[in-house]
Scaffold this motif. Sequence first.
Motif, PDB file in Angstrom:
ATOM      1  N   PRO A  33       0.810  -1.231   0.000  1.00 51.83           N
ATOM      2  CA  PRO A  33       0.000   0.000   0.000  1.00 51.83           C
ATOM      3  C   PRO A  33       0.837   1.271   0.000  1.00 51.83           C
ATOM      4  O   PRO A  33       0.362   2.318  -0.448  1.00 51.83           O
ATOM      5  N   HIS A  34       2.064   1.210   0.495  1.00 53.82           N
ATOM      6  CA  HIS A  34       2.902   2.413   0.510  1.00 53.82           C
ATOM      7  C   HIS A  34       3.387   2.776  -0.890  1.00 53.82           C
ATOM      8  O   HIS A  34       3.796   3.913  -1.119  1.00 53.82           O
ATOM      9  N   TYR A  35       3.370   1.827  -1.829  1.00 50.87           N
ATOM     10  CA  TYR A  35       3.736   2.099  -3.215  1.00 50.87           C
ATOM     11  C   TYR A  35       2.519   2.220  -4.127  1.00 50.87           C
ATOM     12  O   TYR A  35       2.446   3.127  -4.959  1.00 50.87           O
ATOM     13  N   PHE A  36       1.583   1.281  -3.982  1.00 51.16           N
ATOM     14  CA  PHE A  36       0.471   1.173  -4.924  1.00 51.16           C
ATOM     15  C   PHE A  36      -0.879   1.048  -4.227  1.00 51.16           C
ATOM     16  O   PHE A  36      -1.808   0.447  -4.776  1.00 51.16           O
ATOM     17  N   GLY A  37      -1.010   1.588  -3.034  1.00 48.11           N
ATOM     18  CA  GLY A  37      -2.258   1.434  -2.289  1.00 48.11           C
ATOM     19  C   GLY A  37      -3.427   2.171  -2.910  1.00 48.11           C
ATOM     20  O   GLY A  37      -4.553   1.667  -2.923  1.00 48.11           O
TER      21      GLY A  37
END
Length: 202
Positions: free
Chosen positions: A97-101
């Motif tokens: 989620p920190h990249y693609f959340g």
Amino acid sequence: TIKLIAYGARFFLSAWNIFDLLIVSVSLMPSSGPFTVLRALRVLRLFRLLSVAPRMRLVIESLVQAIPGLGSIALLLLLFFYVFAVMATKLFGGDFPHYFGTLGTSLFSLFQIMTLENWPDMAREVMAQYPHAWVFFLVFILLATFTVLNLFIALIVNTMQTAHSAAEAAEPPRGLTGEIELLHQEIRSLRAELSAQKDREA
């Protein structure tokens, strides 16, 4: 002021004259009261060099002429970003989620990948969970970085080359080549006069 007096209303026909007027007007703003913030804008006086140096003017004019084409390429790049951001959010958003959340974080991560800044670390972290994720990253880099961004460069270079050729054609010939061209023109005019004289005598 001297240019305004000399040119009169014709002063405002040149975009570069208007540019100079705006720069000088900003530099003349008072530095007290609410105009204190505008003091920092006095550094814009350096941009007057753009209107003085012919080569720099050529570069700026070429960039302005390339704007319509750049807009089309930017829309194409935005389309690529949106499609790949949706795919990344659906594929990797649950575990990273920190990249693609969300769509926003996916767009930011893809922009970082496009700049090739630390993208191997991100890719390896995702590939630890999804071994075939390298296909996604490689396809995106090939399309966005090596294809679309190079279209930006190609369009700007082509526009600058066209503007440079037009500027050279507009300039009078110089040096030995210019003298030869002038001699050719005189010879052609003399031949035309001789043929006209022969026609009158006949």
